[in-house]
Design an enzyme around this catalytic site. Structure first.
Site, short mmCIF file in Angstrom:
data_model
loop_
_atom_site.label_atom_id
_atom_site.label_comp_id
_atom_site.label_asym_id
_atom_site.label_seq_id
_atom_site.Cartn_x
_atom_site.Cartn_y
_atom_site.Cartn_z
N GLU A 6 0.87 -1.16 0.00
CA GLU A 6 0.00 0.00 0.00
C GLU A 6 0.91 1.21 0.00
OE1 GLU A 6 -3.53 -1.02 1.17
OE2 GLU A 6 -3.97 0.70 -0.11
N GLY A 7 0.91 1.98 -1.09
CA GLY A 7 1.80 3.15 -1.15
C GLY A 7 1.14 4.38 -0.57
N GLY A 32 -1.82 4.77 -3.28
CA GLY A 32 -2.48 3.72 -4.03
C GLY A 32 -1.88 2.36 -3.76
N ASP A 62 10.66 9.75 3.86
CA ASP A 62 9.84 8.67 4.38
C ASP A 62 10.63 7.36 4.45
OD1 ASP A 62 7.61 7.60 5.54
OD2 ASP A 62 6.51 7.29 3.68
#
Lengths: 362, 412
Positions: free
Chosen positions: B100-101, B104, B214
């Site tokens: 899960e990015g 999306g 991130d």
């Protein structure tokens, strides 16, 4: 931070030859009275993007990126089969995002509506619905093949001609082209810097802005366009001319040696310069009506264009005002539409490919 | 096709099988785009000669027949010219979801021509009221300009049924997943290699002027050849090396977020990634995230408990940060870092970790400096890629690890 231009999609996919440009307009040329009208359309649309960009408070580089997107889109599409107004609005919207200065979609829609409603007879009806623009954006990004990195000549200009060599990258600036640190690789020793006065630098900058009114950005790499702009500045900017021939100045520079030192093909530079002059020649016949004098064609008023000054008259032939262009475009699109419905063969054209294939299959 | 020598528009991951005949293909089903809205007559122009040429020069169609329901077709328009739909090969067949990015889902898919696996990251468009998400645009732009062994490779972009897909090289595992499994034991040399590869990737990014923002276990991918690659650039940004600009401090997953962001800093640079990398380095040894806070305040407290509270000697600028008055430590806590981690790591590893987790961003080592640390250069053993990962059964991503955990809970 200079991302390599030679490895970029800009260089690999989006520098094309003249035959491709011609092919891209093959459909449009059937629907215009004079082929040169297509050149006026390019000026007209680029000016509109410029105006819209200024209303949205986009920086010059973002506006230039938007115009490049527009030209790239019309490598694959025809004016007469699309709605260029919606396309150019989407170009501004995408460019703003791609260059890290996003604007709200609502603003783009409302500014576009205001701007386009001033286009006189034949003015387009711009959808008030945000989703239409969002949808167009999707197709635009699709046709751009998601290649959102665009290199511009501005950085080369600053690297070559600014006093303090420090060329600062703006936030999010990726498509910076060839910067100062790449000097020796691309233009020889790098010692041949040519310091231009503030005024001359401005002129060169404006010439670069002007080149986006043509398809030069699809034909040549940006650093060559920058060098051509420098060359034209040396020829056309009177104060700079005077300093070159002034024997008394202490810091005399030799522009000929500077150009000769560059590690680039000067014959290509001269071709580009000719093209820029040809653009000015065409542009001088394009007259914004006195009442609507605005962004596009006012020299030196901080709006960023170099044409139109008294010593810059290249033009001859009849003039054209942008007032008639929306009309022309409207007529083109209507004719195209009617030709699609009543082709000369007498057989109705299939409405879509799917149907066409079904028909072909019997 | 534009008359300039160029690479094929969309290089497939591997050379295609040579000399194929092109059989007539089935109608392109289901996945055709809606008619272009800017075509007033809802009609596509007849293909130009150029497009015909394009067609034949493009990938030969596979003679395979695959289940159509799971197929994705690249958009016709991505082939540079609108390509007649009938001739599109079904290029990718989805195998399953792997993650899960930021914006999306990520799927594993197989290229039906050369059978190479790819990761498809779907950018959902319909939920975006502002059109194409700016984060996706940023990630595309960034990845198109990056090319490094330790950065995940974006092969191409693709459009299908109103969605845009990013096509990545496929990576078998992610760090969170691979650390959660118990079949395969990483040796000291393996961990050192993973750590080194992470710094190589980061050094490259920072050299290119990119902050990842991130770095965390699920964004660090590992394949069966033991190669590590940084992924998910949805939050990444270009930064200016000379002039520091204001950014949002609402970045980086909480457990990996550096103290300056927790103190509200909006002016920061690549050092934020280094803190995250320090957390990852410890996690490699301990197998689980070390600073697990529930919110910003508790995150700081967890950090204090391990590395002690910041002082003016350790971090001269920290009293000037925006939220200092709100979140400043109440009582001083001593630094227990070395005694807590001695049982996991060698002294040289502890030295490096300490320099990564320096409170003062200005004193924190850079990725390039970290690669020169004695830990990598002189400390034994020498780094060695965990190539034996190929023997590991299954593929380990955070998503699977989560599901596994959920299953266990159910059983209990």
């Amino acid at each position: 931070m200079a991302t390599d231009f030679w490895a970029s999609s800009h260089y690999k996919r989006w520098i094309v030859d003249r035959a491709t440009l011609k092919q891209a307009r093959a459909d449009d040329v059937l629907y215009v009275a004079e082929p040169e009208h297509l050149g006026f359309f390019q000026i007209y649309f680029a000016n509109l993007i410029s105006k819209l960009g200024k209303k949205l408070q986009l920086r010059q580089r973002v506006i230039s990126t938007a115009i490049v997107f527009f030209h790239r889109f019309y490598l694959k599409n025809s004016y007469c089969e699309t709605d260029p107004y919606l396309v150019l609005s989407a170009c501004c919207y995408v460019a703003a995002k791609a260059e890290e200065s996003p604007v709200h979609i609502k603003n783009v829609v409302s500014e576009s509506r205001t701007l386009f409603s001033q286009q006189g007879p034949g003015k387009p009806t711009f959808p008030s619905d945000n989703s239409k623009l969002a949808e167009m954006e999707f197709y635009l990004v699709d046709d751009l093949e998601c290649d959102l990195v665009v290199f511009h000549p501005y950085r080369t200009l600053l690297a070559l001609c600014r006093k303090d060599a420090e060329v600062e990258a703006e936030a999010g600036e990726l498509g910076t082209g060839i910067g100062a640190e790449d000097g020796p690789k691309y233009w020889g020793s790098g010692r041949g810097k040519l310091e231009l006065s503030e005024g001359a630098l401005q002129t060169a900058w404006f010439i670069i802005n002007d080149t986006y009114r043509s398809q030069l950005c699809l034909l040549y790499p940006p650093h060559l366009i920058a060098i051509s702009a420098i060359y034209l500045t040396l020829v056309l900017h009177t104060p700079t001319q005077n300093t070159i021939f002034d024997e008394t100045t202490t810091r005399r520079q030799d522009p000929v040696a500077f150009l000769a030192d560059l590690n680039v093909s000067l014959s290509v530079v001269s071709t580009i310069s000719q093209e820029i002059i040809a653009l000015y020649s065409l542009w001088s016949r394009y007259k914004e009506e006195p009442g609507a004098q605005s962004a596009g064609a006012t020299p030196g008023a901080g709006t960023g264009t170099a044409s139109g000054g008294p010593e810059w008259r290249f033009g001859y032939g009849h003039t054209i005002t942008p007032l008639i262009l929306p009309m022309l475009l409207k007529r083109m699109r209507e004719q195209k539409l009617s030709d699609m419905m009543h082709p000369s063969s007498g057989r109705p054209v299939a409405v879509n490919k799917m149907l066409e294939r079904t028909q072909a299959a019997g | 096709m534009y008359g300039v020598p160029q690479m094929p528009l969309h290089t497939p991951p591997l050379p295609l099988p040579a000399a194929q005949t092109i059989p007539s293909l089935p109608e392109r089903p289901l996945h055709s785009l809606p008619p272009h809205p800017y075509l007033p007559m809802g009609n596509l122009p007849p293909p130009s000669p150029a497009s015909e040429q394009k067609l034949t020069s493009k990938e030969p169609s596979p003679s395979l027949q695959v289940d159509e329901s799971s197929l994705i077709t690249p958009s016709p328009a991505f082939g540079a010219v609108p390509t007649p739909p009938a001739s599109r090969p079904e290029l990718y067949s989805i195998v399953g979801q792997v993650g899960e990015g930021t914006f999306g889902k990520v799927y594993k898919a197989r290229n039906t021509i050369n059978n190479v696996h790819v990761a498809l990251k779907r950018i959902r468009m319909e939920s975006e009221r502002d059109g194409f998400p700016v984060t996706a645009m940023r990630e595309i732009k960034l990845l198109q300009s990056l090319r490094h062994d330790n950065v995940v490779r974006l092969y191409e972009m693709m459009v299908s049924s109103g969605s845009v897909y990013m096509v990545f090289e496929y990576m078998d595992h992610d760090l969170t997943g691979v650390l959660s499994q118990t079949q395969f034991q990483f040796s000291e040399a393996h961990l050192k290699s993973l750590c080194h590869q992470m710094f190589r990737g980061l050094a490259y990014l920072h050299h290119k002027g990119v902050i990842h923002r991130d770095i965390k276990g699920s964004n660090i991918l590992i394949n069966n050849q033991g190669e590590l690659k940084l992924a998910d650039f949805g939050l990444a940004r270009f930064y200016q090396k000379r002039r520091r600009a204001d950014y949002t401090n609402r970045v980086i997953t909480l457990w990996y977020r550096p103290p300056e962001l927790l103190f509200g800093a909006t002016v920061y640079g690549p050092e934020v990634d280094i803190w995250s990398a320090g957390c990852i380095m410890l996690e490699l040894y301990t197998k689980k995230p070390v600073f697990q806070g529930n919110d910003e305040i508790s995150q700081l407290e967890v950090i204090y408990k391990i590395v002690g509270t910041p002082t003016l000697q350790r971090w001269s600028g920290f009293a000037n940060l925006p939220w200092y008055e709100l979140v400043k430590p109440k009582d001083p806590i001593p630094n227990r870092f070395r005694e807590l981690f001695r049982k996991w790591m060698s002294p040289a590893a502890l030295d490096l970790a300490e320099r990564l987790l320096d409170y003062d961003p200005a004193r924190r080592v850079t990725a390039a400096q970290a690669m020169e640390a004695p830990y990598f250069l002189t400390d034994e053993p020498k780094p060695e890629k965990p190539t034996s990962l190929a023997t590991l059964e299954g593929e380990w991503h955070e998503l699977e690890a989560k599901r596994e955990r959920a299953k266990k809970k159910k059983r209990e």
